[in-house]
Scaffold this motif. Sequence first.
Motif, short mmCIF file in Angstrom:
data_model
loop_
_atom_site.label_atom_id
_atom_site.label_comp_id
_atom_site.label_asym_id
_atom_site.label_seq_id
_atom_site.Cartn_x
_atom_site.Cartn_y
_atom_site.Cartn_z
N ARG A 140 0.87 -1.18 0.00
CA ARG A 140 0.00 0.00 0.00
C ARG A 140 0.90 1.23 0.00
N THR A 141 0.82 2.00 -1.05
CA THR A 141 1.67 3.18 -1.18
C THR A 141 1.16 4.31 -0.29
N ARG A 142 2.04 5.29 -0.08
CA ARG A 142 1.64 6.46 0.67
C ARG A 142 2.35 7.68 0.10
N GLU A 143 1.85 8.84 0.44
CA GLU A 143 2.43 10.09 -0.08
C GLU A 143 3.92 10.15 0.24
N GLY A 144 4.68 10.60 -0.74
CA GLY A 144 6.13 10.70 -0.58
C GLY A 144 6.88 9.51 -1.15
N ASP A 145 6.20 8.37 -1.36
CA ASP A 145 6.85 7.25 -2.04
C ASP A 145 7.27 7.68 -3.44
N VAL A 146 8.33 7.08 -3.95
CA VAL A 146 8.83 7.40 -5.29
C VAL A 146 8.78 6.15 -6.15
N ALA A 150 14.20 0.35 -18.10
CA ALA A 150 14.26 -0.81 -18.99
C ALA A 150 15.10 -0.46 -20.20
N ARG A 151 15.87 -1.41 -20.66
CA ARG A 151 16.56 -1.28 -21.93
C ARG A 151 15.59 -1.57 -23.06
N PRO A 152 15.72 -0.88 -24.21
CA PRO A 152 16.84 -0.05 -24.66
C PRO A 152 16.75 1.42 -24.25
N PHE A 153 15.83 1.80 -23.38
CA PHE A 153 15.81 3.16 -22.85
C PHE A 153 17.01 3.34 -21.93
N THR A 154 17.57 4.52 -21.93
CA THR A 154 18.78 4.75 -21.14
C THR A 154 18.53 5.56 -19.88
N LEU A 155 17.40 6.23 -19.79
CA LEU A 155 17.07 7.05 -18.64
C LEU A 155 15.86 6.47 -17.91
N PRO A 156 15.83 6.51 -16.59
CA PRO A 156 14.70 5.97 -15.84
C PRO A 156 13.54 6.96 -15.80
N LEU A 157 12.39 6.46 -15.39
CA LEU A 157 11.22 7.29 -15.11
C LEU A 157 11.01 7.28 -13.61
N ARG A 158 11.08 8.45 -13.00
CA ARG A 158 10.87 8.57 -11.55
C ARG A 158 9.79 9.60 -11.27
N ASN A 159 8.87 9.25 -10.39
CA ASN A 159 7.81 10.17 -9.99
C ASN A 159 7.44 9.95 -8.53
N PRO A 160 7.43 10.99 -7.71
CA PRO A 160 6.93 10.85 -6.35
C PRO A 160 5.40 10.81 -6.33
N LEU A 161 4.84 10.27 -5.27
CA LEU A 161 3.39 10.18 -5.11
C LEU A 161 2.90 11.31 -4.22
N ALA A 162 1.83 11.97 -4.66
CA ALA A 162 1.23 13.05 -3.88
C ALA A 162 -0.29 12.89 -3.88
N ARG A 163 -0.94 13.59 -3.00
CA ARG A 163 -2.41 13.59 -2.95
C ARG A 163 -2.90 15.03 -3.07
N ALA A 164 -3.91 15.23 -3.90
CA ALA A 164 -4.46 16.57 -4.09
C ALA A 164 -5.29 16.98 -2.89
N ALA A 165 -5.37 18.27 -2.66
CA ALA A 165 -6.24 18.79 -1.62
C ALA A 165 -7.69 18.60 -2.02
N GLU A 166 -8.54 18.46 -1.05
CA GLU A 166 -9.96 18.28 -1.34
C GLU A 166 -10.53 19.55 -1.98
N ARG A 167 -11.31 19.35 -3.04
CA ARG A 167 -11.91 20.47 -3.76
C ARG A 167 -13.39 20.18 -3.95
N PRO A 168 -14.22 20.60 -3.02
CA PRO A 168 -15.67 20.32 -3.13
C PRO A 168 -16.22 20.86 -4.44
N VAL A 169 -17.12 20.09 -5.03
CA VAL A 169 -17.76 20.48 -6.28
C VAL A 169 -19.27 20.51 -6.08
N ALA A 170 -19.89 21.59 -6.50
CA ALA A 170 -21.35 21.71 -6.42
C ALA A 170 -21.87 22.17 -7.77
#
Length: 328
Positions: free
Chosen positions: A293-299, A304-324
């Motif tokens: 189970r992931t949590r905010e701040g996990d990366v 994979a080859r033949p790609f030479t650069l990795p893909l890295r992304n941290p995990l975040a959660r958006a603030a609540e935005r009520p919709v009416a």
Amino acid sequence: MTLRLLQHRDASGARAVIAATDDRAAFVNNVETIRALALQAIAAGTDLAGAIAANGTGAAVDIATEYAAGHIIAPIDHADPAHLILAGTGLTHLGSAEGRDKMHRDAAAAQTDSMRMFLEGVEGGKPAAGAIGQQPEWFYKGDGSQLVAPGEALTMPSFAQDGGEEPELAGIYIIGPDGTPFRLGLALANEFSDHVTERHNYLWLAHSKLRQAALGPELLVGDLPDHVEGSCRIRRDGAILWEKPFLSGEANMSHSFANLEHHHFKYDLFRRPGDIHVHFFGTATLSFTDMIRTREGDVFEIEARPFTLPLRNPLARAAERPVAVKAL
């Protein structure tokens, strides 16, 4: 040699395209985006390599240094994000039914829809040339506003029950002036999803997929790979929390790339001239099936080859935005 394309944006916001091979990377003259380069190639009746040759290349560049500096952005975009479509197919890889079946079997008394669809793909997902194969599971993820660059946070909505990685390949396409889809290449991808929501009820799959997605920095141009082997890991507080290899490429898939492409682009609305499509080809590797189970701040980290650069992304959660909804 393997040709890879990258999009560069410097500190001033100026854009450029980088062409990289096994022994050199350099800026492409006269173009600011890969989309513009692709349109040049279509107009000239050539391919991307031909368009690069026609423009020529300039100064050499160290892509690893530029990536570390945050100057490499997603390998495709559109000036109007509404004209970039994110979609994908699931249950396409050998072994991909196992995790999905675990999520859904408690809700079914007999063979799950997931397993049935997977087995139909194994039987008919790689048709003979000229034939139409079994159609796969298909889902919509959003438009270009949902596309996240390497290094940027993958942000789950405030109401999300989970934010989980899906390491895979994504096909990048542009629709030509006459409605012909052109494949530009493949990118590493994290097809980020909410697996807790999906597990609750398979009919919530559509909800679980309406999330952001990230693309790796490089667009792999040319022949589609038969075998891609990489690794996916989650880092928490700098240490590896979970790590597992993943496989892709047709040798590891129950569907051919051509069959998956056919069943996406057979719809007229997906052949609108000038549009960009990012199509996720699926995976058999999920940390969720290993009870992570992931949590905010996990990366999330995918390479994979033949790609030479990795893909890295941290995990975040958006603030609540009520919709009416308001009546007019």
